[in-house]
Scaffold this motif. Sequence first.
Motif, mmCIF file in Angstrom:
data_model
loop_
_atom_site.group_PDB
_atom_site.id
_atom_site.type_symbol
_atom_site.label_atom_id
_atom_site.label_comp_id
_atom_site.label_asym_id
_atom_site.label_seq_id
_atom_site.Cartn_x
_atom_site.Cartn_y
_atom_site.Cartn_z
ATOM 1 N N ARG A 255 34.825 18.686 -22.928
ATOM 2 C CA ARG A 255 34.038 18.305 -24.104
ATOM 3 C C ARG A 255 32.710 17.706 -23.665
ATOM 4 O O ARG A 255 31.645 18.022 -24.212
ATOM 5 C CB ARG A 255 34.827 17.290 -24.944
ATOM 6 N N THR B 200 40.476 17.644 -20.777
ATOM 7 C CA THR B 200 39.861 17.862 -22.087
ATOM 8 C C THR B 200 38.588 17.041 -22.276
ATOM 9 O O THR B 200 37.588 17.555 -22.765
ATOM 10 C CB THR B 200 40.865 17.530 -23.203
ATOM 11 N N ARG C 280 30.368 20.454 -22.196
ATOM 12 C CA ARG C 280 29.814 21.322 -23.255
ATOM 13 C C ARG C 280 28.663 20.625 -23.968
ATOM 14 O O ARG C 280 27.617 21.211 -24.219
ATOM 15 C CB ARG C 280 30.896 21.680 -24.279
ATOM 16 N N THR C 281 28.848 19.359 -24.299
ATOM 17 C CA THR C 281 27.808 18.617 -25.003
ATOM 18 C C THR C 281 26.635 18.326 -24.079
ATOM 19 O O THR C 281 25.483 18.353 -24.510
ATOM 20 C CB THR C 281 28.381 17.320 -25.586
ATOM 21 N N GLU D 256 35.518 11.592 -28.211
ATOM 22 C CA GLU D 256 35.518 12.711 -29.155
ATOM 23 C C GLU D 256 34.760 12.340 -30.428
ATOM 24 O O GLU D 256 33.996 13.138 -30.977
ATOM 25 C CB GLU D 256 36.950 13.120 -29.481
ATOM 26 N N SER E 165 31.303 14.064 -31.805
ATOM 27 C CA SER E 165 31.205 14.573 -33.178
ATOM 28 C C SER E 165 30.030 13.955 -33.918
ATOM 29 O O SER E 165 29.303 14.639 -34.644
ATOM 30 C CB SER E 165 32.494 14.298 -33.950
#
Length: 149
Positions: free
Chosen positions: A122, A118, A125-126, A44, A48
């Motif tokens: 994530r 999850t 999506r990236t 994560e 970010s």
Amino acid sequence: MSRTTDSAQDFVPFATAALDFHRALNVPAGPLVASRAELDCLHEHLVSLHGLLDAHTARTAAVAEIEGEQLRAARTRVWMAADHVHAAYHAAPHTPGGEPPAREACRVGLPEGAPELTICQRHQRTALLVRRQTTPAELHAPYTGLVQR
């Protein structure tokens, strides 16, 4: 820590200090396997950071081509790191017998169900964004430190 601006909105140094503090408190010396929760958090964080570099790349490339190319290369390398952490997450034992899932299980999109899903959501999506911004050759080339100009 040297800072080039006095912006009150600059939280990156605090994020860096928090990571250093976390490592010092939670990662003891000696052999230790990273937990799946730790790998999920690292993933994560890398995603970010990829988003932050993406924003800087878009803004910088418009006015400073060479600096923009360097940031673009850094953004790609951060994605590569996130991809490796994602793979490490799935390689980490998580079943009662300690067996990792098959590699194909992640590609299906529903490898383990919630909450483990999850990290894959994530990551996917990236990955869609990354595939629009980079070529397969860029993603698979060894990093030499040289950027095309």
